[in-house]
Design an enzyme around this catalytic site. Structure first.
Site, PDB file in Angstrom:
ATOM      1  N   THR A 198     -27.461 -22.471  11.811  1.00 36.20           N
ATOM      2  CA  THR A 198     -26.703 -23.358  10.929  1.00 36.20           C
ATOM      3  C   THR A 198     -25.722 -22.573  10.056  1.00 36.20           C
ATOM      4  O   THR A 198     -26.041 -21.496   9.549  1.00 36.20           O
ATOM      5  CB  THR A 198     -27.664 -24.153  10.030  1.00 36.20           C
ATOM      6  N   GLY A 238     -34.423 -20.075   7.074  1.00 34.17           N
ATOM      7  CA  GLY A 238     -35.590 -19.722   6.277  1.00 34.17           C
ATOM      8  C   GLY A 238     -35.926 -18.249   6.373  1.00 34.17           C
ATOM      9  O   GLY A 238     -35.953 -17.666   7.458  1.00 34.17           O
ATOM     10  N   GLU A 479     -33.746 -29.780  13.057  1.00 29.12           N
ATOM     11  CA  GLU A 479     -33.745 -29.950  14.512  1.00 29.12           C
ATOM     12  C   GLU A 479     -32.814 -31.087  14.931  1.00 29.12           C
ATOM     13  O   GLU A 479     -33.043 -31.771  15.919  1.00 29.12           O
ATOM     14  CB  GLU A 479     -35.165 -30.232  15.028  1.00 29.12           C
TER      15      GLU A 479
END
Length: 782
Positions: A198, A238, A479
């Site tokens: 992303t 993350g 997702e």
């Protein structure tokens, strides 16, 4: 953190029988459950309240056990795929609960999380990762064991993306030499990785939107990774800010001036000794989030960073030194699909598990809590006795069973399927996308409804549900944003529908999941003698009738979408413009299909249960009856509940009663009679399930340590548990003196300033003199 968060994890747990024979981990680690007695206060009133709530819980358990007439252990074993795995989970839980760091008495147990600030949460997360590594080595836990351990710990740790995305991608997207170099190191946690896909400017639009480039350089015999714009910087991965050592960076593969689209590259981003970013790499934290506070979601910029040529993950294709892009021999494109499908089916599983935890909390609290009383009764009523609350709690509980057991079946089918053609892959992708949209939306709404059912206590972190909800809420966008991947599913549905109507796809070749589209070409699928009308709850109690009703709703939604698209095209709009104008219709079609799909899957599971356990099997008939009742209640809920109050989408009930075409099944349904039958079925199923709500919730086997919810203590001491938990708030202990001094400094001058004699001194302009506040204005000494 779903139990089967990855396909590899699911396969490992499915193979646990072999692991159990090899593992040195012994049953003596299993400790007896420990109940900690907490007192509401030193006064008799508090002790009386605690005794009453404890008795309420004990009596409710006893009454439910007597009426079921059976031990619930077989039901728990069903939820854990058999007694061996259930016992394994219990043994692993016992080790974790007794741990000095995050066990039931440890300083970093789940219920203490709300008292930690952001820095403390992060440090605690790192300590937990280190401790899990030590326990793994000490007990020689297998990969299957670690899947269970992560599920039991069930807390957001910086290791989360490493286990659920980084490792599976290495397993499925690396060639053999790359696996030998990186995979075992990742499994051993010698390298910890992020999934850097992303970007700041693009999330769901991966193929067309990613701006990071990976340009092949023959001079360097490698790729130059670069983020050329502010929107191209990686944003959200993350663990990227501080925790990971490596990252799988997705960038546009550019070879010889040709853009081949996004590809994955292995990149070490910081030193494993100092933790500092490597040359050309800059990372940072994106800031506070709604949930997942211990995870350091980060950003990253790349300034012409060179990586070796063999750092392009090459399971499917590779770039040769001369600059040629060639497919890897024996490449299997199915593997990347399996990773994605496993992740989405894992999210479905997670939806069931978080609803199971929240339902356990809500039902246990409703059993302990008393409010209002009838004139004829000496004590207030348990709030679980109110039918409106039963509906609000039992529907999420029913959904937890449906989602959980269906997802296990889906994951098993994913492991055993060959996917030997592209069409089958597309169909599996459409189903996974549709189910992800429905389950995450339904579970998010269910979590919020359970939180509200706790009244004011639901707004406290002591409820456990606020943290559950904050962590799960991301699943509607992770997702793939639900409204984006809904289009992926709806385009496939519309393509199948159009092929059926045009006659290019014969019904004999129609995939099973699209069987409801059979007959759409004629739009008159019901003969006069095929009367499928509903007259009572008994008619709707038939699973075949439920399937027919949901199939009709899904068919009507698909036909409605097709009609809307044709109307938009007839008005002169292009195909894409028409599609954009019909998104509400297509989203409705996807949700109706998802509801039909998961109901069908659960019914398949139920048929196997009824065959394998009836009536002399290990699952008592009463438990089977309750599972059927849960299915029926779920059916009523999905038929009568709008997907979202702001979605603009009709309920399946409204869809099924629409009259589309010349003569459809809808002509055999009477609106008033059908609605009354659904209401009657709801009432009957609530009456059957309500006395067993606590038993069905506690069959999941969650301990106090796992739930981390003082509002729902296993020993029943509701009010003592809350008072004890609140007493541990740093505001009442180590921060009390600091805050008291802050009050005296800042607000004390206002409380002690004589009225009408000028302006009170500002604590900002100058530090006021410290003095005791006026006793006449404050009820107690500060």
């Amino acid at each position: 953190m779903a139990f089967f968060r990855t396909l590899a994890g699911h396969r490992a747990v499915c193979d646990l029988a072999d692991e159990l024979q090899r593992s040195p981990f012994q049953a003596e680690h299993l400790a007896s459950p420990v109940s900690v007695s907490l007192h509401a206060s030193n006064g008799q009133s508090g002790q009386w309240q605690s005794e009453c709530t404890s008795k309420d819980l004990s009596l409710s358990r006893l009454e439910s056990s007597r009426s079921i007439g059976a031990d619930l252990t077989p039901l728990t074993s069903l939820l854990y795929q058999g007694a061996p795995l259930r016992r394994r989970v219990e043994m692993l839980r016992a080790v974790l609960e007794s741990d000095d760091l995050f066990g039931r008495n440890g300083p970093y147990r789940r219920s203490e999380g709300p008292f930690l600030d952001r820095d403390e949460s992060y440090r605690a997360a790192l300590l937990k990762i280190r401790r899990l590594w030590e326990l793994r080595k000490k007990h020689a836990w297998s990969e299957a064991d670690m899947v269970i351990v992560h599920e039991l710990v069930d807390e957001p740790l910086p290791l989360y993306i490493h286990t659920c995305l980084f490792i599976p991608t290495l397993q499925h997207s690396c060639n053999l030499s790359q696996k030998q170099r990186w995979l075992q190191a990742a499994l051993d946690w010698r390298i910890i990785g992020a999934y850097a896909q992303t970007e700041l400017g693009h999330g769901s639009n991966v193929r067309g939107g990613i701006e990071t480039t990976a340009t092949y350089s023959a001079k360097h015999d490698g790729f130059i990774l670069h983020t050329p714009t502010i929107t191209s910087r990686k944003w959200w991965p993350g663990g990227l800010a501080q925790s990971v050592t490596h990252a799988l960076v997705y960038a546009r593969l550019v070879v010889g001036g040709a853009d081949y689209g996004p590809s994955a590259f292995m990149l070490q981003i910081r030193s494993t000794r100092t933790g500092h970013d490597l040359a050309g790499i800059t990372t940072g934290n994106i800031g506070p989030k709604v949930g997942f506070h211990p995870i350091d979601n980060g950003w990253m910029t790349l300034d012409n960073v060179v990586v070796p040529r063999d750092h392009l993950l090459s399971a499917s294709y590779a770039v040769h030194q001369a600059g040629q892009l060639n497919k890897t021999p024996n490449a299997n494109p199915v593997l990347s699909y399996r990773t994605m499908l496993g992740a989405r089916f894992g999210i479905i599983h997670l939806g069931g598990r978080v609803l199971a935890k929240a339902s356990t909390i809500g039902i246990r609290f409703a059993t302990l809590r008393r409010q209002f009383k009838h004139v004829s009764k000496p004590v207030e009523n348990q709030i679980i006795s109110y039918s409106s609350l039963q509906w609000r709690l039992l529907v999420p509980l029913a959904a937890s069973y449906v989602f959980h057991l269906s997802s296990l079946d889906l994951l098993t089918s994913l492991v055993t399927s060959d996917f030997d053609d592209v069409a089958t892959l597309k169909d599996a992708h459409a189903t996974a996308s549709a189910l992800k949209v429905f389950v995450t939306g339904f579970a998010s709404a269910g979590l919020e409804e359970i939180r509200r059912s706790l009244g004011g206590h639901g707004y406290s972190k002591a409820a456990g549900i606020p943290d559950l909800s904050a962590s799960f809420l991301q699943m509607v966008t992770v997702e793939g944003d639900n409204y984006i991947i809904s289009q992926q599913a709806s385009r496939r549905l519309m393509a199948i529908l159009e092929a059926v109507i045009e006659g290019t796809l014969s019904t004999s070749r129609l995939p099973e999941q699209y069987a409801y589209l059979d007959g759409a070409a004629a739009a008159s699928v019901v003969s006069q003698e095929n009367n499928i009308g509903v007259h009572s709850a008994a008619d709707f109690a038939s699973p075949a009738m439920q399937q027919r009703f949901l199939a009709l709703a899904a068919l009507n939604a698909a036909l409605q979408t097709r009609e809307a698209l044709r109307a938009e095209r007839a008005s002169g709009k292009s195909a894409e413009e028409a599609w954009d104008a019909c998104l509400i219709f297509s989203d409705t079609a996807v949700l109706a299909y998802a509801i039909l799909s998961i109901h069908s899957r659960f019914q398949r599971v139920m048929e196997r249960i009824q065959i394998s356990h009836a009536p002399t099997g290990s699952l008592p008939p009463k438990i089977v009856e309750l599972l059927v009742a849960l299915r029926d209640l779920f059916f009523v809920a999905v038929c009568t509940t709008a997907p979202s109050p702001l979605s603009g989408m009709p309920t399946p009930l409204i869809l099924a009663l629409q009259h589309r075409g010349k003569k459809t099944d809808a002509t055999r349904f009477d609106t008033a009679t059908t609605t009354r039958a659904l209401e009657e079925l709801r009432r009957k199923r609530l009456e059957l399930l309500a006395p067993h709500a606590l038993a069905l919730a506690e069959a999941w086997g969650f301990s106090d340590w796992e739930l981390g919810a003082p509002v729902a203590p296993e020993n029943g001491d509701l009010y003592g548990s809350l008072v004890s938990w609140a007493a541990r708030d740093p505001m009442n202990s180590r921060h009390a003196q600091t805050n008291r001094r802050a009050w005296v400094d800042i607000l004390g001058p206002l409380a002690n300033h004589p009225s009408g004699q000028g302006q009170a001194p500002s604590p900002i302009a100058g530090r006021p003199e410290r003095r005791p506040p006026s006793a006449s204005l404050l009820p107690h000494k500060l």
